[in-house]
Design a protein around this motif. Structure first.
Motif, PDB file in Angstrom:
ATOM      1  N   SER A  62       0.869  -1.176   0.000  1.00 16.47           N
ATOM      2  CA  SER A  62       0.000   0.000   0.000  1.00 16.47           C
ATOM      3  C   SER A  62       0.908   1.229   0.000  1.00 16.47           C
ATOM      4  O   SER A  62       1.347   1.697   1.054  1.00 16.47           O
ATOM      5  CB  SER A  62      -0.905   0.008   1.235  1.00 16.47           C
ATOM      6  OG  SER A  62      -1.620   1.226   1.293  1.00 16.47           O
ATOM      7  N   GLU A 112      -0.192   4.314   2.109  1.00 17.53           N
ATOM      8  CA  GLU A 112      -0.123   4.203   3.563  1.00 17.53           C
ATOM      9  C   GLU A 112       1.306   3.985   4.072  1.00 17.53           C
ATOM     10  O   GLU A 112       1.557   4.115   5.263  1.00 17.53           O
ATOM     11  CB  GLU A 112      -1.026   3.058   4.053  1.00 17.53           C
ATOM     12  CG  GLU A 112      -2.498   3.340   3.837  1.00 17.53           C
ATOM     13  CD  GLU A 112      -3.399   2.183   4.207  1.00 17.53           C
ATOM     14  OE1 GLU A 112      -4.467   2.460   4.768  1.00 17.53           O
ATOM     15  OE2 GLU A 112      -3.050   1.020   3.940  1.00 17.53           O
ATOM     16  N   SER A 143      -3.440  -3.142   4.428  1.00 22.52           N
ATOM     17  CA  SER A 143      -3.807  -1.779   4.811  1.00 22.52           C
ATOM     18  C   SER A 143      -3.638  -1.620   6.312  1.00 22.52           C
ATOM     19  O   SER A 143      -3.447  -2.597   7.035  1.00 22.52           O
ATOM     20  CB  SER A 143      -5.254  -1.464   4.413  1.00 22.52           C
ATOM     21  OG  SER A 143      -6.160  -1.936   5.381  1.00 22.52           O
TER      22      SER A 143
END
Length: 136
Positions: free
Chosen positions: A98, A101, A112
Motif C-alpha cells: 500500500s 499508507e 492496509s
C-alpha cells in the motif's frame, strides 16, 4: 498471514501453549470504537506483544494483533523477520504493498492499516513487525 505459528484469530489457550505464560498482562479495556474488549500480553524475552480481543470483558480471548521486536526470530509466511532488509520486504510483499499508507524508508504497509502487516524500518532494516488493525 502468520508470524511463525502465531495466527490472528488463534484462541488464547493455543497461544499460551505455544509461548508459555506471558510476563505481563493488562486488565481488560473496552475499545469504544469497536465495542470489543482488549488485553495486551507480552513476552519481552521473545520480543512479542500480543493484543487479545473478546466480545466480553471476561473472554474468551482470541489473538487480534501481533507486535514483534528484537529479539524475536519468528518470520512471516513470506520469510520476513526482524533484521530483514527493506528490499526483501518490498520484493516479498510487492503485490500487497500500500504505497499511499507506507512512508518510504520508515514503514512498509502490506494490505492496509485496517488489517495487514506493517514493517517499521530503520536504515533499510526491519525493526518492528505489526500484524492486525492499526486503525479503527
Amino acid at each position: 498471514e502468520k508470524l511463525g505459528a502465531l495466527a490472528l484469530g488463534m484462541p488464547d489457550g493455543e497461544v499460551v501453549k505455544m509461548l508459555g505464560a506471558p510476563a505481563k498482562s493488562t486488565k481488560a479495556i473496552l475499545m469504544e470504537a469497536t465495542g470489543e474488549w482488549l488485553i495486551e500480553r507480552s513476552w519481552p524475552d521473545k520480543g512479542l506483544s500480543l493484543g487479545m480481543f473478546s466480545g466480553d470483558k471476561t473472554g474468551p480471548w482470541v489473538l487480534g494483533s501481533i507486535t514483534a521486536r528484537a529479539p524475536c526470530r519468528l518470520a512471516t509466511a513470506k520469510g520476513i523477520r526482524i533484521g530483514s532488509f527493506a528490499a526483501d520486504v518490498a520484493k516479498a510483499y510487492a503485490k500487497e504493498h500500500s504505497a499511499e499508507e507506507s512512508v518510504k524508508g520508515q514503514c512498509f504497509v502490506a494490505g492496509s492499516i485496517y488489517g495487514g502487516v506493517i514493517f517499521d524500518l530503520k536504515e533499510g532494516v526491519v525493526t518492528r513487525i505489526f500484524m492486525g488493525a492499526a486503525a479503527e
